[in-house]
Scaffold this active site. Structure first.
Site, PDB file in Angstrom:
ATOM      1  N   PRO A  43       0.786  -1.222   0.000  1.00 51.07           N
ATOM      2  CA  PRO A  43       0.000   0.000   0.000  1.00 51.07           C
ATOM      3  C   PRO A  43       0.825   1.282   0.000  1.00 51.07           C
ATOM      4  O   PRO A  43       1.851   1.372   0.676  1.00 51.07           O
ATOM      5  CB  PRO A  43      -0.825  -0.098   1.292  1.00 51.07           C
ATOM      6  CG  PRO A  43      -0.147  -1.124   2.118  1.00 51.07           C
ATOM      7  CD  PRO A  43       0.496  -2.072   1.162  1.00 51.07           C
ATOM      8  N   ASN A  44       0.334   2.224  -0.770  1.00 52.07           N
ATOM      9  CA  ASN A  44       0.884   3.589  -0.900  1.00 52.07           C
ATOM     10  C   ASN A  44       2.176   3.656  -1.710  1.00 52.07           C
ATOM     11  O   ASN A  44       2.677   4.747  -1.985  1.00 52.07           O
ATOM     12  CB  ASN A  44       1.090   4.248   0.483  1.00 52.07           C
ATOM     13  CG  ASN A  44      -0.205   4.339   1.253  1.00 52.07           C
ATOM     14  OD1 ASN A  44      -1.182   4.865   0.723  1.00 52.07           O
ATOM     15  ND2 ASN A  44      -0.260   3.797   2.452  1.00 52.07           N
ATOM     16  N   ARG A  95       5.509  10.804  -2.857  1.00 52.05           N
ATOM     17  CA  ARG A  95       5.217  10.565  -1.447  1.00 52.05           C
ATOM     18  C   ARG A  95       6.470  10.737  -0.574  1.00 52.05           C
ATOM     19  O   ARG A  95       7.471  10.052  -0.810  1.00 52.05           O
ATOM     20  CB  ARG A  95       4.734   9.109  -1.326  1.00 52.05           C
ATOM     21  CG  ARG A  95       4.589   8.608   0.065  1.00 52.05           C
ATOM     22  CD  ARG A  95       4.446   7.086   0.109  1.00 52.05           C
ATOM     23  NE  ARG A  95       4.178   6.680   1.466  1.00 52.05           N
ATOM     24  CZ  ARG A  95       4.372   5.451   1.922  1.00 52.05           C
ATOM     25  NH1 ARG A  95       4.832   4.500   1.122  1.00 52.05           N
ATOM     26  NH2 ARG A  95       4.099   5.162   3.164  1.00 52.05           N
ATOM     27  N   TYR A 113      11.476   8.307   1.134  1.00 44.12           N
ATOM     28  CA  TYR A 113      11.411   7.201   0.167  1.00 44.12           C
ATOM     29  C   TYR A 113      12.133   7.461  -1.162  1.00 44.12           C
ATOM     30  O   TYR A 113      12.177   6.578  -2.011  1.00 44.12           O
ATOM     31  CB  TYR A 113       9.940   6.850  -0.101  1.00 44.12           C
ATOM     32  CG  TYR A 113       9.222   6.387   1.149  1.00 44.12           C
ATOM     33  CD1 TYR A 113       9.625   5.234   1.815  1.00 44.12           C
ATOM     34  CD2 TYR A 113       8.161   7.118   1.687  1.00 44.12           C
ATOM     35  CE1 TYR A 113       8.995   4.820   2.980  1.00 44.12           C
ATOM     36  CE2 TYR A 113       7.512   6.701   2.852  1.00 44.12           C
ATOM     37  CZ  TYR A 113       7.939   5.553   3.491  1.00 44.12           C
ATOM     38  OH  TYR A 113       7.313   5.134   4.636  1.00 44.12           O
ATOM     39  N   ASN A 131       7.987  -5.577  -0.946  1.00 44.28           N
ATOM     40  CA  ASN A 131       7.959  -4.481   0.013  1.00 44.28           C
ATOM     41  C   ASN A 131       6.511  -4.419   0.498  1.00 44.28           C
ATOM     42  O   ASN A 131       5.642  -3.891  -0.191  1.00 44.28           O
ATOM     43  CB  ASN A 131       8.371  -3.150  -0.631  1.00 44.28           C
ATOM     44  CG  ASN A 131       8.408  -2.028   0.393  1.00 44.28           C
ATOM     45  OD1 ASN A 131       7.875  -2.165   1.499  1.00 44.28           O
ATOM     46  ND2 ASN A 131       9.037  -0.916   0.031  1.00 44.28           N
ATOM     47  N   ALA A 163       3.130  -0.810   4.868  1.00 43.78           N
ATOM     48  CA  ALA A 163       2.584  -0.804   6.235  1.00 43.78           C
ATOM     49  C   ALA A 163       2.091  -2.181   6.685  1.00 43.78           C
ATOM     50  O   ALA A 163       2.036  -2.457   7.890  1.00 43.78           O
ATOM     51  CB  ALA A 163       1.467   0.226   6.343  1.00 43.78           C
ATOM     52  N   GLU A 188      12.429  -9.570   1.816  1.00 42.68           N
ATOM     53  CA  GLU A 188      11.666  -8.418   2.313  1.00 42.68           C
ATOM     54  C   GLU A 188      12.508  -7.159   2.128  1.00 42.68           C
ATOM     55  O   GLU A 188      13.640  -7.090   2.610  1.00 42.68           O
ATOM     56  CB  GLU A 188      11.340  -8.643   3.803  1.00 42.68           C
ATOM     57  CG  GLU A 188      10.618  -7.486   4.455  1.00 42.68           C
ATOM     58  CD  GLU A 188      10.383  -7.708   5.963  1.00 42.68           C
ATOM     59  OE1 GLU A 188      10.468  -8.875   6.437  1.00 42.68           O
ATOM     60  OE2 GLU A 188      10.138  -6.713   6.648  1.00 42.68           O
ATOM     61  N   HIS A 209      12.696  -2.830   2.263  1.00 47.48           N
ATOM     62  CA  HIS A 209      12.142  -1.529   2.656  1.00 47.48           C
ATOM     63  C   HIS A 209      13.072  -0.441   2.149  1.00 47.48           C
ATOM     64  O   HIS A 209      14.291  -0.540   2.321  1.00 47.48           O
ATOM     65  CB  HIS A 209      12.023  -1.414   4.178  1.00 47.48           C
ATOM     66  CG  HIS A 209      11.135  -2.467   4.753  1.00 47.48           C
ATOM     67  ND1 HIS A 209       9.770  -2.395   4.671  1.00 47.48           N
ATOM     68  CD2 HIS A 209      11.425  -3.647   5.362  1.00 47.48           C
ATOM     69  CE1 HIS A 209       9.255  -3.483   5.221  1.00 47.48           C
ATOM     70  NE2 HIS A 209      10.240  -4.265   5.640  1.00 47.48           N
ATOM     71  N   ARG A 221      13.313   4.293  12.469  1.00 48.38           N
ATOM     72  CA  ARG A 221      12.133   5.159  12.416  1.00 48.38           C
ATOM     73  C   ARG A 221      11.269   4.936  13.668  1.00 48.38           C
ATOM     74  O   ARG A 221      11.770   4.460  14.677  1.00 48.38           O
ATOM     75  CB  ARG A 221      11.382   4.889  11.107  1.00 48.38           C
ATOM     76  CG  ARG A 221      12.246   5.238   9.880  1.00 48.38           C
ATOM     77  CD  ARG A 221      11.481   5.062   8.604  1.00 48.38           C
ATOM     78  NE  ARG A 221      10.326   5.952   8.528  1.00 48.38           N
ATOM     79  CZ  ARG A 221       9.334   5.805   7.655  1.00 48.38           C
ATOM     80  NH1 ARG A 221       9.367   4.800   6.780  1.00 48.38           N
ATOM     81  NH2 ARG A 221       8.318   6.648   7.650  1.00 48.38           N
TER      82      ARG A 221
HETATM   83  C1  DQA Z   1       8.291   0.937   3.936  1.00 52.00           C
HETATM   84  C2  DQA Z   1       8.357   1.170   5.450  1.00 52.00           C
HETATM   85  C3  DQA Z   1       6.992   0.969   6.097  1.00 52.00           C
HETATM   86  O1  DQA Z   1       7.063   1.179   7.496  1.00 52.00           O
HETATM   87  C4  DQA Z   1       5.999   1.956   5.523  1.00 52.00           C
HETATM   88  O2  DQA Z   1       4.703   1.736   6.051  1.00 52.00           O
HETATM   89  C5  DQA Z   1       5.970   1.960   4.032  1.00 52.00           C
HETATM   90  C6  DQA Z   1       7.216   1.789   3.286  1.00 52.00           C
HETATM   91  C7  DQA Z   1       9.611   1.276   3.237  1.00 52.00           C
HETATM   92  O3  DQA Z   1       9.772   0.899   2.082  1.00 52.00           O
HETATM   93  O4  DQA Z   1      10.483   1.926   3.819  1.00 52.00           O
HETATM   94  O5  DQA Z   1       4.925   2.212   3.430  1.00 52.00           O
HETATM   95  O6  DQA Z   1       8.021  -0.441   3.707  1.00 52.00           O
END
Ligand code: DQA
Length: 146
Positions: free
Chosen positions: A9-10, A17, A22, A74, A77, A98, A100, A107
């Protein structure tokens, strides 16, 4: 080899964003660069993004029929909330990396815990878009010929 890239998501908003967290690359740019890297390594990359947990779960289920060798995900959230995505990986027994973009351990405290990291091949965090490339090359090295 077939590799499935899943972004949660997002992440469709990448490039606009929270750029300071990011980076400025869009998801399309990241997918395009990874596709080139996959082709250079005689691999096929399938890219998928969804804001919906059930669609991510279904894409993990689809890895068996699609003959996917490994997944790069990835989970965004959902990393911190989704037992269902964890169970999907355990259910189909597909290896996954995984990734990120940001360093989740540096964070907010609620981002430090991942429901996936103890069952992931590896967790790559805080390397920006390069983290996806790292995951792909590691997966290719490990699963080529298996
Ligand atoms: C994320 C880190 C997550 O905590 C966050 O909710 C994201 C992006 C990252 O790529 O750093 O949406 O996965």
């Amino acid at each position: 080899m077939n590799i499935l890239l899943i972004n949660g998501p997002n992440l469709n908003l990448l490039g606009t964003r929270e750029k300071e967290v990011y980076g400025s690359k869009s998801l399309e740019d990241i997918q395009q660069d990874l596709s080139v890297l996959a082709t250079q390594n005689q691999c096929n990359l399938i890219s998928f993004q969804s804001n919906a947990e059930h669609e991510i779960i279904e894409s993990i289920h689809s890895t068996i029929e699609a003959k996917i060798d490994f997944v790069i995900i990835n989970p965004a959230a959902y990393t911190h909330t989704s037992i269902a995505i964890r169970d999907a990986f355990l259910g189909v027994k597909i290896p996954f990396y995984e990734v990120h973009l940001s360093d989740i351990y540096k964070r907010e405290e609620f981002r430090h815990f991942s429901y996936l990291s103890d069952i992931a091949e590896e967790v790559i965090t805080g390397m920006g878009a390069k983290g996806y490339e790292e995951a792909m090359l590691k997966g290719i090295l490990k699963y080529r010929g298996k």
